[in-house]
Design a protein around this motif. Structure first.
Motif, PDB file in Angstrom:
ATOM      1  N   SER A   1       0.805  -1.219   0.000  1.00 17.30           N
ATOM      2  CA  SER A   1       0.000   0.000   0.000  1.00 17.30           C
ATOM      3  C   SER A   1       0.840   1.273   0.000  1.00 17.30           C
ATOM      4  CB  SER A   1      -0.981   0.000   1.178  1.00 17.30           C
ATOM      5  OG  SER A   1      -0.279  -0.076   2.398  1.00 17.30           O
ATOM      6  N   ALA A   2       1.985   1.266   0.658  1.00 17.61           N
ATOM      7  CA  ALA A   2       2.820   2.468   0.725  1.00 17.61           C
ATOM      8  C   ALA A   2       3.616   2.707  -0.563  1.00 17.61           C
ATOM      9  CB  ALA A   2       3.789   2.370   1.900  1.00 17.61           C
TER      10      ALA A   2
ATOM     11  N   GLU B   1      16.681  -5.529  -1.663  1.00 14.29           N
ATOM     12  CA  GLU B   1      16.104  -4.200  -1.824  1.00 14.29           C
ATOM     13  C   GLU B   1      14.665  -4.321  -2.297  1.00 14.29           C
ATOM     14  OE1 GLU B   1      18.287  -1.660  -4.472  1.00 14.29           O
ATOM     15  OE2 GLU B   1      20.176  -1.978  -3.427  1.00 14.29           O
ATOM     16  N   LEU B   2      13.886  -3.306  -2.002  1.00  9.69           N
ATOM     17  CA  LEU B   2      12.523  -3.179  -2.495  1.00  9.69           C
ATOM     18  C   LEU B   2      12.560  -2.169  -3.635  1.00  9.69           C
ATOM     19  CD1 LEU B   2       9.478  -3.847  -1.837  1.00  9.69           C
ATOM     20  CD2 LEU B   2       9.475  -1.657  -0.653  1.00  9.69           C
TER      21      LEU B   2
END
Length: 125
Positions: free
Chosen positions: A81-82, A97-98
């Motif tokens: 959601s963020a 990592e995202l």
């Protein structure tokens, strides 16, 4: 940037397009003709929302100061959601990592795709 045919071969590319066409028909209610047109376009133009998947290696579009391109390995694809649609990746030095899909599309291109065989072991395509 490589074409999907060059990475997975024409037969697997056709399977991917047909799998996506079937999802568009069943989940979105598109006619077969419309679904096929959308699926073909998505893969032809490397739509990151359709193309990105675990098991892929993406390479940075711009080399670093030393002329090297960074490669990242996708381990997971999900929605947060963020951050929105994202992938979790491992860098060459093993750091997780995202990466939001929009950033992936802007700064990387698909380099190779490893998929699981029937026995669960990875197979380079």
């Amino acid at each position: 940037m490589y074409s999907i045919d060059a990475i997975v071969g024409p037969y697997r590319a056709a399977e991917l397009v047909n799998e996506y066409r079937q999802r568009l028909q069943s989940e979105d209610g598109l006619s077969e003709k419309a679904a096929l047109a959308v699926a073909c376009t998505a893969y032809a133009y490397n739509d990151v929302y359709v193309l990105a998947a675990p098991g892929q290696v993406w390479e940075s579009a711009a080399p670093d100061g030393a002329g090297r391109s960074e490669r990242i390995f996708i381990t997971e694809k999900f929605y947060e959601s963020a951050s929105g649609h994202c992938v979790r990746v491992l860098t060459a030095c093993g750091i997780g990592e995202l990466v939001p899909l929009d950033r992936l599309a802007e700064h990387y291109y698909l380099y190779s795709w490893t998929e699981e065989q029937g026995d669960g072991t990875p197979q380079a395509t």
